[in-house]
Design an enzyme around this catalytic site. Structure first.
Site, short mmCIF file in Angstrom:
data_model
loop_
_atom_site.label_atom_id
_atom_site.label_comp_id
_atom_site.label_asym_id
_atom_site.label_seq_id
_atom_site.Cartn_x
_atom_site.Cartn_y
_atom_site.Cartn_z
N HIS A 1 -57.99 9.96 32.58
CA HIS A 1 -57.45 10.80 31.55
C HIS A 1 -58.36 10.59 30.38
CE1 HIS A 1 -54.81 12.46 28.41
NE2 HIS A 1 -54.35 13.10 29.26
N ASP B 1 -49.87 14.37 36.39
CA ASP B 1 -49.96 15.10 37.52
C ASP B 1 -49.98 14.63 39.00
OD1 ASP B 1 -50.23 17.53 36.03
OD2 ASP B 1 -52.38 17.11 35.70
N1 ACO Z 1 -61.65 10.34 40.30
C1 ACO Z 1 -62.73 9.56 40.21
N2 ACO Z 1 -63.65 9.30 39.43
C2 ACO Z 1 -63.21 9.52 38.10
C3 ACO Z 1 -62.02 10.52 37.78
C4 ACO Z 1 -61.23 10.67 38.93
N3 ACO Z 1 -60.14 11.46 38.85
N4 ACO Z 1 -61.89 10.49 36.63
C5 ACO Z 1 -62.97 10.18 35.95
N5 ACO Z 1 -63.89 9.26 36.83
C6 ACO Z 1 -65.00 8.82 36.64
C7 ACO Z 1 -66.22 9.65 36.28
O1 ACO Z 1 -66.74 10.12 37.17
C8 ACO Z 1 -66.98 8.80 35.25
O2 ACO Z 1 -67.71 7.69 35.98
P1 ACO Z 1 -69.24 7.39 35.70
O3 ACO Z 1 -69.02 6.57 34.47
O4 ACO Z 1 -69.69 6.40 36.81
O5 ACO Z 1 -70.04 8.48 35.47
C9 ACO Z 1 -65.88 8.07 34.69
O6 ACO Z 1 -64.92 7.99 35.51
C10 ACO Z 1 -65.66 8.36 33.34
O7 ACO Z 1 -65.30 9.81 33.58
P2 ACO Z 1 -65.23 11.12 32.52
O8 ACO Z 1 -65.39 12.30 33.36
O9 ACO Z 1 -66.32 10.73 31.35
O10 ACO Z 1 -64.22 10.89 31.72
P3 ACO Z 1 -63.26 12.50 30.85
O11 ACO Z 1 -62.59 11.83 29.84
O12 ACO Z 1 -64.58 13.03 30.73
O13 ACO Z 1 -62.49 13.09 31.95
C11 ACO Z 1 -60.67 13.90 33.19
C12 ACO Z 1 -60.93 13.05 32.08
C13 ACO Z 1 -61.05 15.28 33.08
C14 ACO Z 1 -59.21 14.11 33.02
C15 ACO Z 1 -60.94 13.21 34.37
O14 ACO Z 1 -60.55 11.90 34.49
C16 ACO Z 1 -60.74 14.18 35.67
O15 ACO Z 1 -61.48 14.96 35.83
N6 ACO Z 1 -59.38 13.68 36.49
C17 ACO Z 1 -58.95 14.52 37.66
C18 ACO Z 1 -58.55 15.66 37.28
C19 ACO Z 1 -57.16 15.45 36.46
O16 ACO Z 1 -56.21 14.83 36.99
N7 ACO Z 1 -56.66 16.04 35.39
C20 ACO Z 1 -55.66 15.85 34.78
C21 ACO Z 1 -55.56 15.70 33.28
S1 ACO Z 1 -54.21 15.26 32.40
C22 ACO Z 1 -53.53 16.74 32.16
O17 ACO Z 1 -54.19 17.60 31.89
C23 ACO Z 1 -51.95 16.84 32.16
#
Ligand code: ACO
Length: 433
Positions: A309, A367
């Site tokens: 998140h 989720d």
């Molecule tokens: N699975 C694996 N790795 C992940 C995930 C994940 N779900 N989420 C983040 N990471 C990793 C990224 O690859 C990144 O790794 P790195 O540092 O090696 O490059 C690190 O964690 C940081 O991630 P960011 O993408 O910079 O985090 P951001 O805050 O931009 O993204 C997000 C947040 C979009 C929710 C992301 O965690 C994601 O895509 N999760 C899966 C989708 C999801 O469940 N969304 C629901 C959100 S809640 C809602 O809307 C109700």
């Protein structure tokens, strides 16, 4: 709204030969903000923050999240208490009006929602224009925007009473529209709202009743539905809420603004994640496939949907409640030994103990368990985001109302770091080569 924040000194930014003092403001809780509004005029430089990771785009008194602690408060009340002791309609009142209602206020508020659940008869013909295999979110984006073509008497955003009526109309009509999107999709006749049922019961009936037999609402399902709505009611300045605020900042009508929010919510990184999370659990299939799946996540072939998140760097407090609801629903109407639930629990256990996820502070979000619950309740995956949009409508409209009432509000107009060509002369086509 500037009287609600306090001055917390100044911050000095030195850039080139210029030094600028900028006010620092404190809210009631949470990080201070550096007020950079005069920065461009003073330095001829912009700030750069794609994704708004360090930018507060507005002042708000509605919802507060402490992502490190895993806290979510609506008007100060913790989400866990609201999910356990309140109900969705009461939370709607809280978000819109700032306080929990008295018994009398509650009755009046609930009544006004109940009295607005029907749709203009002509509105039903809108659905007929869609293909039967249209995604229900496509239908939601189109039909909610179309409300502005039907309710002309509540479009004046400068009239507080009209704004209030639009808010009630949206909260009241979203379940009717969402249920129609579903019924249309599966080829069943529309079911009209019933005033003797509560918000969640009425919605379940509009989704699952058929003319051939009576529909009796299962109380476990109604409670779970109400909780799911409560858990999704608002979430601070997330992508769809910011979209609603940005659309509204130009003076667009509330129905159009909420349609914009629905469009944003549809994306898999936001509201579409619960659909993707369930698909992922199905693809994994059995707990023995989890280690291989986790290896793929670490190799960045795909993401673990329902994890991570932007704000929570701890367990999402909504996920805790959602897990409980999944347990209750599966015990009542599903299979408590549902293999998908087993995969989810094992996946969570493994991920929470894995260095990759610990290091990046990746925890389950709401989720992760909502898809399993909704599926057990009988909803197809394509409806998951629709339910989210139904619930989030109150948050969107409360935030929109707050923005319209804010005297410091301006049209949202971000700037950019331009990296394209500098000025050049037009070349006639015969001279290009
Ligand atoms: N699975 C694996 N790795 C992940 C995930 C994940 N779900 N989420 C983040 N990471 C990793 C990224 O690859 C990144 O790794 P790195 O540092 O090696 O490059 C690190 O964690 C940081 O991630 P960011 O993408 O910079 O985090 P951001 O805050 O931009 O993204 C997000 C947040 C979009 C929710 C992301 O965690 C994601 O895509 N999760 C899966 C989708 C999801 O469940 N969304 C629901 C959100 S809640 C809602 O809307 C109700």
């Amino acid at each position: 709204m500037t009287d609600t924040n306090n001055s917390a000194g100044t911050a000095t930014l030195t850039y080139g030969d210029k030094s600028v003092e900028m006010p620092v403001l404190s809210g009631s809780t949470g990080p201070d903000v550096i007020d950079i509004r005069k920065l461009y005029a003073a330095t001829d430089a912009f700030t750069y923050d794609p994704g708004f990771t360090s930018t507060a785009a507005c002042e708000s008194a509605i919802t507060f999240i402490d992502g490190d602690k895993g806290t979510l408060l609506h008007r100060g009340y913790p989400i866990g208490q609201l999910a356990a002791q309140s109900n969705f309609v009461e939370v709607c009142h809280l978000l819109l009006h700032g306080e929990l209602p008295t018994a009398e206020q509650y009755e009046k508020f609930e009544r006004s929602i109940t009295m607005h659940t029907m749709l203009h008869a002509q509105f039903d013909r809108f659905f007929e224009g869609f293909r039967r295999d249209a995604h229900p979110m496509a239908i939601m984006v189109g039909t909610v925007g179309a409300l502005s073509a039907f309710y002309h008497d509540s479009l004046d955003i400068h009239d507080a009473r009209q704004r209030e009526i639009s808010a009630i109309r949206l909260i009241a009509k979203m379940p009717t529209i969402a249920a129609r999107a579903y019924k249309y999709h599966i080829g069943q006749p529309f079911v009209s709202p019933r005033n003797d049922l509560n918000y969640a019961e009425n919605f379940l009936r509009m989704c699952f009743a058929v003319p051939a037999e009576d529909y009796v609402v299962n109380p476990v399902m109604a409670k779970a539905m109400d909780r799911i709505f409560t858990l999704h009611a608002d979430h601070e300045q997330n992508a769809s809420t910011s979209t609603v605020r940005l659309a509204g900042s130009s003076g667009a009508n509330p129905f159009a603004c909420i349609a914009a929010g629905i469009a944003c919510l549809w994306g898999p990184s936001h509201g579409g994640a619960n659909e993707e999370a369930l698909t992922m659990l199905k693809e994994i299939g059995t707990p023995d496939k989890i280690p291989e799946f986790i290896e793929g996540v670490k190799a960045k072939k795909y993401k673990l949907m329902g994890f991570g998140h932007r704000v929570y760097k701890n367990y999402d407090p909504r996920a805790t409640v959602m897990k409980e609801s999944a347990d209750e629903v599966l015990a009542a109407v599903g299979d408590p030994n549902d293999p998908l639930f087993q995969v989810a629990k094992e996946l969570e256990r493994i991920a929470l103990n894995d260095e990759y996820f610990i290091e990046r502070k990746l925890f389950p979000n709401v989720d992760f368990y909502s898809g399993i619950t909704l599926s057990a309740m009988g909803f197809p995956t394509s409806m998951f985001t629709v339910l989210f949009s139904l619930a989030r409508t109150v948050g969107w409209i409360a935030q929109w109302q707050e923005m319209i009432g804010d005297p410091t509000q301006k049209i949202g107009r971000p700037r950019q770091l331009y990296t394209g060509p500098t000025e050049r002369d037009y070349v006639p086509i015969q001279n290009r080569g």
